[in-house]
Design a protein around this motif. Structure first.
Motif, short mmCIF file in Angstrom:
data_model
loop_
_atom_site.label_atom_id
_atom_site.label_comp_id
_atom_site.label_asym_id
_atom_site.label_seq_id
_atom_site.Cartn_x
_atom_site.Cartn_y
_atom_site.Cartn_z
N TYR A 36 0.84 -1.18 0.00
CA TYR A 36 0.00 0.00 0.00
C TYR A 36 0.89 1.25 0.00
N GLN A 38 0.65 5.30 1.11
CA GLN A 38 -0.12 6.28 1.84
C GLN A 38 0.56 7.64 1.76
N LYS A 42 -3.77 11.26 3.71
CA LYS A 42 -4.70 10.50 2.87
C LYS A 42 -4.83 9.06 3.36
N ALA A 43 -5.88 8.40 2.87
CA ALA A 43 -6.05 6.98 3.16
C ALA A 43 -5.05 6.16 2.33
N PRO A 44 -4.70 4.98 2.80
CA PRO A 44 -3.83 4.12 2.00
C PRO A 44 -4.47 3.74 0.67
N LEU A 46 -4.12 0.68 -2.38
CA LEU A 46 -3.54 -0.61 -2.75
C LEU A 46 -2.78 -0.49 -4.07
#
Lengths: 107, 121
Positions: A36, A38, A42-44, A46
């Motif tokens: 991942y 990040q 922010k959100a991770p 994929l």
């Protein structure tokens, strides 16, 4: 529990450099490993599943390899937009542990 | 478009409880397992819990086992997290995430926006 060891914890490289991040597990996990990205605040996201399968839309400069206990994420030519923290995670069975993360910066 | 919209969180007193919601859209919710992951300020990601698509199977990290309840309402396309007996060290940004399959053996391919929970008196 299976331990996830990521290295290095941080790195600084120049634009265009090849960057390699390693994830090692204390027991074999076949290829049940994801990477991942990040970015700050922010959100991770994929990037790679199955240790080496690039998700759709992820730039081809990212690649993953490995199986068993040793895995690698490689950025073939580091770009400014790649500044982020990268995490590996095993995902076959609980606990679904993450590695400690590798912070990538531009020199 | 796959979306996860989180709600809940904020300031909670030690010993209290929190309940977070994660409303899903853009995919067949009951076909996918879901997880909660948290991140303490300046720290790495910590997996908390996963629930299967049907809701029949769940598992949680030892660090929160006994205090955490994960659940889902497939009729409302919503995932929930309840965490009880809150401690200062539960302060973190909490993320919901969709897995790529029905059960645990898949990575997380979509994440909510995150919600900050601060445990403080």
């Amino acid at each position: 529990d299976i331990q996830m060891t990521q290295s290095p914890s941080s790195l600084s490289a120049s634009v265009g450099d090849r960057v390699t991040i390693t994830c090692r597990t204390s027991q074999g996990i076949s290829n049940y490993l994801a990477w991942y990205q990040q970015k700050p605040g922010k959100a991770p996201k994929l990037l790679i599943s199955g240790a080496s399968t690039l998700l759709s839309g992820v730039p081809s400069r990212f690649s993953g390899s490995g199986s068993g206990t040793d895995f690698t994420l490689t950025i073939s030519s580091l770009q400014p937009e790649d500044v982020a923290t990268y995490y590996c995670q095993r995902y076959y069975s609980a606990p679904l542990s993450f590695g400690g993360g590798t912070k990538v910066e531009i020199k | 478009e796959v979306q996860l919209l989180q709600s809940g969180g904020g300031l909670v007193q030690p010993g209290g409880s929190l309940r977070l919601s994660c409303a899903a859209s853009g995919f067949t919710f009951d076909s996918y397992a879901m997880s909660w992951v948290r991140q303490a300020p300046g720290k790495g990601l910590e997996w908390l819990s996963t629930i299967s698509g049907s809701g029949r199977n769940t598992d949680s990290a030892d660090s929160v086992k006994g205090r955490l309840t994960i659940s889902r309402d497939n009729s409302k396309d919503t995932l929930y997290l309840q965490l009880d007996s809150l401690r200062v060290e539960d302060t973190a940004t909490y993320y919901c995430a969709k897995l790529r399959g029905f059960s645990y053996g898949y990575p997380k391919d979509c994440w909510g926006q995150g919600t900050l929970v601060t445990v403080s008196s």
